[in-house]
Write a protein that holds these residues in place. Structure first.
Motif, short mmCIF file in Angstrom:
data_model
loop_
_atom_site.label_atom_id
_atom_site.label_comp_id
_atom_site.label_asym_id
_atom_site.label_seq_id
_atom_site.Cartn_x
_atom_site.Cartn_y
_atom_site.Cartn_z
N THR A 49 -68.54 -111.13 44.87
CA THR A 49 -68.28 -109.99 45.75
C THR A 49 -69.03 -108.75 45.27
OG1 THR A 49 -66.17 -110.93 46.35
CG2 THR A 49 -66.44 -108.62 46.80
N ALA A 53 -71.58 -106.55 47.36
CA ALA A 53 -71.50 -105.08 47.46
C ALA A 53 -72.88 -104.47 47.22
CB ALA A 53 -70.49 -104.54 46.46
N ALA A 56 -74.98 -104.95 50.27
CA ALA A 56 -74.58 -104.06 51.36
C ALA A 56 -75.10 -102.65 51.11
CB ALA A 56 -73.06 -104.05 51.48
N ALA A 57 -75.02 -102.20 49.85
CA ALA A 57 -75.42 -100.82 49.55
C ALA A 57 -76.94 -100.65 49.48
CB ALA A 57 -74.79 -100.38 48.22
N HIS A 63 -71.85 -106.80 55.46
CA HIS A 63 -70.94 -107.63 54.68
C HIS A 63 -69.62 -107.78 55.43
CE1 HIS A 63 -67.70 -108.19 51.66
NE2 HIS A 63 -68.54 -109.10 51.23
N MET B 89 -74.17 -95.30 50.48
CA MET B 89 -74.22 -96.46 49.57
C MET B 89 -72.90 -96.64 48.82
SD MET B 89 -78.04 -96.88 48.15
CE MET B 89 -78.48 -95.25 47.61
N ALA B 92 -70.36 -98.12 51.15
CA ALA B 92 -70.58 -99.55 51.38
C ALA B 92 -69.99 -100.37 50.24
CB ALA B 92 -72.08 -99.83 51.51
N VAL B 93 -70.18 -99.89 49.00
CA VAL B 93 -69.63 -100.63 47.84
C VAL B 93 -68.10 -100.59 47.89
CG1 VAL B 93 -69.46 -100.66 45.32
CG2 VAL B 93 -71.66 -100.23 46.41
N ARG B 95 -66.14 -100.32 50.45
CA ARG B 95 -65.63 -101.17 51.53
C ARG B 95 -65.68 -102.64 51.15
NH1 ARG B 95 -68.41 -100.95 56.54
NH2 ARG B 95 -66.48 -101.47 57.56
N THR B 96 -66.67 -103.00 50.34
CA THR B 96 -66.78 -104.40 49.93
C THR B 96 -65.77 -104.73 48.83
OG1 THR B 96 -69.14 -104.21 50.39
CG2 THR B 96 -68.43 -106.17 49.19
#
Lengths: 247, 184
Positions: A49, A53, A56-57, A63, B89, B92-93, B95-96
């Motif tokens: 995960t 992440a 995604a970033a 994601h 960014m 996004a982290v 949310r993951t």
């Protein structure tokens, strides 16, 4: 599969992050006509995960972490939400909308907990999105995901590449120590001991490193060697077994 | 980004058009509050754009109709620029990972050098104040343990950002009477 450990801009990723990045780049840069699905699988706690992440970033991937209670319609709604589009109409309309949105955005789709997607019958919907939009799709899941996917022949045939999340190595452990125990100097033996004790699980290594930091703060000593630590206990690694009678 | 081709004819239209192209979705109230011209002028202008199929209704938020001037391609590229910012960014982290410390946010970005621990901590604080995050483990600075947060309000792919605006407070009514800019 070879991974680059240097992703530019001073980014130093964990090795599993580099593995997933390589996989994403493979599906994004595939030759015309090749299938664009990939599988990243491994045991829990290895940092899958975290790797997602990062993608995604840094790579602007979409994601989606599938949950057990999700339906096909809900999955489409979530994808449209990620694209910033308003879901309209029935499931089929949403599917068309998602295909169009993904094709225009050209963003790779990472489906985390893909095991659930398979169990809940969403896997062919995901294949449809791959076929309809042409974007890469990376399925992230448990160790036996590739074998489970064999039951969905049409998906299995579209897998371009598989890669496994691996146990943390010495370099990963040192990198985790920088983040979870900042200011503490470890000798190699101590890092190796923590890594081996946790079978390379990034999650458990992080927990132990944070515990070592706590102990260093209490003792006011920020140089930690395996000799210094000696037989001192670490946080419990296994759930306790039932005790015998109280008497 | 493919925004519709329209050239405003006067200053009021220019201001309204600039607002419409800066926001993905907006209400008529947002539009009216964003400019100093009369409501009649706003309504006349929006009616003209609707006749030309430039201004389109996109969805409803309860009883309120939202409008947009962006097609799918424009809407998608509008979000990209926002996601590529520092806060984009980090968001996004978050949310993951769902549950994280500021250091884990950095680690999730692979130790991205342009974003510091202070940036991550500041962003977490802002989100916590706005109740997007909840503290699941309090910080213990004496033993070096950072606070651990859980994302409890995931509103979508675009990052919430902190903005400062002039606000007029009326002590007679003890509340804010006017906020600069319609959409904060």
């Amino acid at each position: 599969m070879a991974q680059s450990m240097n992703l530019g801009n001073g980014v130093r990723p964990l090795s599993n992050v580099a593995r997933l990045v390589t996989l994403v780049e493979r599906v994004e840069k595939r030759a015309f006509g090749l299938p664009g699905m990939a599988v990243f699988h491994g045991f829990p706690g290895l940092g899958k995960t975290f790797a997602s992440a990062f993608c995604a970033a840094q790579l602007d991937c979409i994601h989606i972490s599938v949950q057990e209670e999700w339906t096909r319609k809900f999955l489409l709604k979530q994808i449209l939400r990620e694209l910033g589009l308003t879901a309209r109409g029935q499931t089929a309309d949403m599917g068309m909308q998602a295909n169009e949105g993904l094709a225009i955005a050209g963003r790779t789709l990472i489906i985390d907990e893909a095991d659930y997607a398979l169990k809940k019958g969403m896997i062919n919907l995901i294949r449809g999105l791959h076929d309809g939009s042409g974007v890469g799709v990376v399925l992230v899941g448990m160790e036996d995901l590739p074998q489970m996917l064999k039951s969905a022949e049409q998906v299995d045939g579209r897998i371009l590449s598989w890669d496994q999340a691996e146990a943390a190595d010495t370099r990963d452990t040192a990198l985790l120590a920088e983040h979870y125990a900042p200011g503490v100097s470890f000798d190699e033996a101590m890092l190796d001991r923590i890594r081996k004790r946790n079978n390379g699980s990034a999650r458990y290594i992080s927990r132990d490193l944070a515990y070592v930091l706590e102990q260093c703060q209490i003792q006011g000593d920020f140089l930690m060697t395996a000799d210094k630590w000696g037989d001192a206990p670490f946080p419990r690694a296994q759930a306790p077994v039932p005790r015998g009678a109280l008497a | 980004m493919s925004l519709p081709d329209y050239t405003p004819i006067d200053a009021a239209e220019r201001a309204l058009w600039a607002f419409m192209t800066r926001h993905q979705r907006f209400t008529m109230a947002d539009l009216k509050a964003s400019v100093t011209c009369s409501d009649y002028k706003v309504e006349k202008f929006t009616a003209k754009l609707r006749r030309k199929n430039i201004l389109l209704p996109c969805r409803r938020d309860g009883a309120t109709q939202l409008f947009t001037v962006m097609d799918t391609a424009a809407a998608l590229s509008f979000g990209k620029a926002k996601r590529e910012t520092k806060s984009g960014m980090m968001w996004a982290v978050m949310r993951t990972l769902r549950t994280f410390t500021p250091r884990e946010v950095l680690l999730g970005m692979g130790g991205e050098e342009t974003i510091t621990l202070a940036d991550a901590e500041k962003y977490c604080t802002h989100l916590l104040q706005a109740q997007y995050l909840r503290v699941v483990e309090k910080a213990k600075p004496d033993i070096g343990r950072p606070a651990r947060y859980r994302l409890v309000k995931d509103t979508g792919a675009l990052p919430p950002v902190r903005k400062q605006r002039a606000v007029l407070i009326d002590p007679n009514e003890d509340r804010g009477g006017w906020v600069s800019g319609a959409l904060l």
